[in-house]
Design a protein around this motif. Structure first.
Motif, short mmCIF file in Angstrom:
data_model
loop_
_atom_site.label_atom_id
_atom_site.label_comp_id
_atom_site.label_asym_id
_atom_site.label_seq_id
_atom_site.Cartn_x
_atom_site.Cartn_y
_atom_site.Cartn_z
N ASP A 30 0.84 -1.21 0.00
CA ASP A 30 0.00 0.00 0.00
C ASP A 30 0.87 1.25 0.00
O ASP A 30 0.58 2.24 -0.68
N HIS A 31 1.95 1.19 0.77
CA HIS A 31 2.84 2.35 0.88
C HIS A 31 3.51 2.63 -0.47
O HIS A 31 3.57 3.78 -0.92
N PHE A 32 4.03 1.59 -1.13
CA PHE A 32 4.68 1.79 -2.44
C PHE A 32 3.67 2.28 -3.48
O PHE A 32 4.00 3.10 -4.33
N ASP A 33 2.43 1.78 -3.40
CA ASP A 33 1.39 2.27 -4.31
C ASP A 33 1.20 3.78 -4.18
O ASP A 33 0.98 4.48 -5.16
N ARG A 34 1.34 4.26 -2.94
CA ARG A 34 1.12 5.69 -2.68
C ARG A 34 2.37 6.53 -2.89
O ARG A 34 2.31 7.63 -3.42
N ALA A 35 3.53 6.03 -2.43
CA ALA A 35 4.71 6.90 -2.26
C ALA A 35 5.78 6.73 -3.33
O ALA A 35 6.72 7.52 -3.38
N PHE A 36 5.68 5.70 -4.18
CA PHE A 36 6.74 5.45 -5.16
C PHE A 36 6.20 5.66 -6.57
O PHE A 36 5.02 5.94 -6.76
N PHE A 37 7.06 5.54 -7.57
CA PHE A 37 6.63 5.71 -8.96
C PHE A 37 5.56 4.70 -9.35
O PHE A 37 4.72 4.96 -10.20
N PHE A 38 5.63 3.50 -8.76
CA PHE A 38 4.63 2.47 -9.04
C PHE A 38 4.61 1.50 -7.86
O PHE A 38 5.55 1.45 -7.07
N GLY A 39 3.54 0.73 -7.78
CA GLY A 39 3.44 -0.28 -6.74
C GLY A 39 2.72 -1.50 -7.29
O GLY A 39 2.27 -1.50 -8.44
N PRO A 40 2.60 -2.55 -6.47
CA PRO A 40 1.99 -3.80 -6.94
C PRO A 40 0.59 -3.60 -7.53
O PRO A 40 0.20 -4.31 -8.45
N ALA A 41 -0.17 -2.62 -7.04
CA ALA A 41 -1.54 -2.42 -7.51
C ALA A 41 -1.59 -2.00 -8.98
O ALA A 41 -2.59 -2.23 -9.67
N SER A 42 -0.51 -1.38 -9.49
CA SER A 42 -0.53 -0.93 -10.90
C SER A 42 0.02 -1.96 -11.88
O SER A 42 0.21 -1.66 -13.04
N ARG A 43 0.29 -3.16 -11.38
CA ARG A 43 0.95 -4.17 -12.22
C ARG A 43 0.24 -4.39 -13.56
O ARG A 43 0.86 -4.26 -14.63
N ALA A 44 -1.06 -4.71 -13.53
CA ALA A 44 -1.78 -5.05 -14.76
C ALA A 44 -1.77 -3.88 -15.75
O ALA A 44 -1.53 -4.05 -16.95
N GLU A 45 -1.98 -2.70 -15.21
CA GLU A 45 -2.04 -1.49 -16.04
C GLU A 45 -0.69 -1.20 -16.69
O GLU A 45 -0.61 -0.90 -17.89
N ILE A 46 0.39 -1.34 -15.91
CA ILE A 46 1.75 -1.07 -16.44
C ILE A 46 2.12 -2.08 -17.52
O ILE A 46 2.60 -1.72 -18.59
N ILE A 47 1.86 -3.36 -17.23
CA ILE A 47 2.22 -4.41 -18.20
C ILE A 47 1.44 -4.22 -19.50
O ILE A 47 2.00 -4.32 -20.60
N ALA A 48 0.15 -3.93 -19.38
CA ALA A 48 -0.68 -3.72 -20.58
C ALA A 48 -0.14 -2.55 -21.40
O ALA A 48 -0.04 -2.63 -22.63
N SER A 49 0.23 -1.48 -20.72
CA SER A 49 0.74 -0.29 -21.40
C SER A 49 2.06 -0.58 -22.11
O SER A 49 2.26 -0.19 -23.27
N ILE A 50 2.96 -1.30 -21.42
CA ILE A 50 4.27 -1.62 -22.03
C ILE A 50 4.07 -2.54 -23.24
O ILE A 50 4.68 -2.34 -24.29
N GLN A 51 3.19 -3.54 -23.09
CA GLN A 51 3.01 -4.48 -24.20
C GLN A 51 2.38 -3.79 -25.41
O GLN A 51 2.67 -4.14 -26.55
N HIS A 52 1.58 -2.77 -25.13
CA HIS A 52 0.97 -2.02 -26.23
C HIS A 52 2.01 -1.14 -26.93
O HIS A 52 2.06 -1.07 -28.16
N ASN A 53 2.84 -0.47 -26.12
CA ASN A 53 3.78 0.52 -26.67
C ASN A 53 5.13 -0.07 -27.07
O ASN A 53 5.81 0.49 -27.93
N CYS A 54 5.56 -1.15 -26.40
CA CYS A 54 6.85 -1.78 -26.70
C CYS A 54 6.65 -3.29 -26.81
O CYS A 54 6.95 -4.03 -25.86
#
Length: 246
Positions: free
Chosen positions: A10-34
Motif C-alpha cells: 500500500d505504501h509503495f502504491d502511494r509513495a513510489f513511482f509504481f506499486g503492486p496495484a498498478s501491475r496489470a495497467e503497467i504491463i498492458a501499457s508496455i506491451q501495447h507501446n513496446c
C-alpha cells in the motif's frame, strides 16, 4: 499477502513511482507501446543465473549460494579482508580491480528479475531475486568487507533494492521473515549513508549518488529513525551540488 507485505505494498502504491496495484495497467501499457519488451526482459532475466550478465565486458553468472559476493569475479579469489576495510585499501589492491566486485554488488540486475516476473507471471524469477537478496545479506555482515567500504556502492545497492521491492511485493505469500531481514538491511544501508556522506572526501559524483539514495530511502521508508531530518539534509545537498557541479 501477510500484514507487513500488504502494508508495504500500500505504501509503495502511494509513495513510489509504481506499486503492486498498478501491475496489470503497467504491463498492458508496455506491451501495447513496446511489443518486444517482454521477450527482451525475459531473455535478460534468464541470463542472470545461466551464462551471466555482462559486467564491464566480463560475464558473471549469479546463483544464490554458489556465488562469492566478496571475491574478485575474474579470478574467483578473495583478495580483500572480510573484516573492516576502507575504500582506499580496496582500490589499492594490485592483484584485482575492485570495480568488478562493486559493479556486481550494486545488484542492478534485481529489477530485471522483478520485471520478468511481472511480464510472465513466473514466480521463479521473483524467487531467484529473493534468494539473491537473502544470500547477499547473509554473506555481507554490516560494515565489514569490500561491499561496505565504498559509500557510493552502498548507495547504488540501496537504490536497486528500492526499485526491486514493488515487484517482489506482488509475489503471493512473500515470507514475512525475509521482508524483516530485508528491511533490517535497508535500515543498515540508511544508517551507513547518514554517517558517511562524502561531503569532504569526494564531493562530486559520489556525494550526488549517496545523497540521492539517502533521500530515496527517507521517502520510501519514512519510519526510519530521523528520516524527516535526513531527507531535508539530503535534498539540501542535492540542490547545492546541482548548482555547483552542473
Amino acid at each position: 499477502g501477510t500484514g507487513l507485505q500488504q502494508k508495504l505494498s500500500d505504501h509503495f502504491d502511494r509513495a513510489f513511482f509504481f506499486g503492486p496495484a498498478s501491475r496489470a495497467e503497467i504491463i498492458a501499457s508496455i506491451q501495447h507501446n513496446c511489443p518486444d519488451a517482454k521477450a527482451r526482459v525475459t531473455e535478460l532475466a534468464q541470463t542472470v543465473g545461466n551464462n551471466g550478465l555482462s559486467y564491464l565486458g566480463l560475464r558473471v553468472p549469479i546463483v544464490a549460494g554458489k556465488f562469492d559476493w566478496q571475491a574478485d569475479p575474474q579470478s574467483g579469489t578473495r583478495v580483500w579482508t572480510t573484516g573492516a576495510l576502507d575504500e582506499a585499501e580496496a582500490i589499492s589492491a594490485t592483484s584485482a580491480d575492485v570495480k568488478y566486485v562493486w559493479e556486481v554488488n550494486r545488484q542492478q540486475f534485481l529489477p530485471i528479475l522483478g520485471r520478468a516476473y511481472w511480464f510472465t507471471g513466473d514466480t521463479g524469477y521473483a524467487q531467484h531475486a529473493v534468494a539473491l537478496i537473502d544470500d547477499w545479506i547473509a554473506k555481507n555482515p554490516v560494515g565489514l568487507g569490500v561491499n561496505w567500504c565504498s559509500h557510493l556502492e552502498v548507495a547504488m545497492r540501496a537504490i536497486a533494492w528500492i526499485w526491486t521491492m514493488p515487484y517482489l511485493l506482488a509475489l503471493p505469500g512473500l515470507s514475512e521473515a525475509f521482508i524483516g531481514r530485508w528491511l533490517e538491511s535497508i535500515e543498515a544501508h540508511f544508517h551507513h549513508l547518514c554517517r558517511n556522506l562524502s561531503v569532504f572526501t569526494d564531493p562530486t559524483n559520489h556525494l550526488i549518488g549517496e545523497a540521492a539514495a539517502l533521500w530515496m530511502l527517507c521517502v520510501c521508508f519514512p519510519a526510519l529513525p530521523g528520516a524527516n531530518k535526513e531527507s531535508k539534509r539530503a535534498l539540501l545537498i542535492l540542490t547545492r551540488e546541482v548548482e555547483r557541479q552542473i
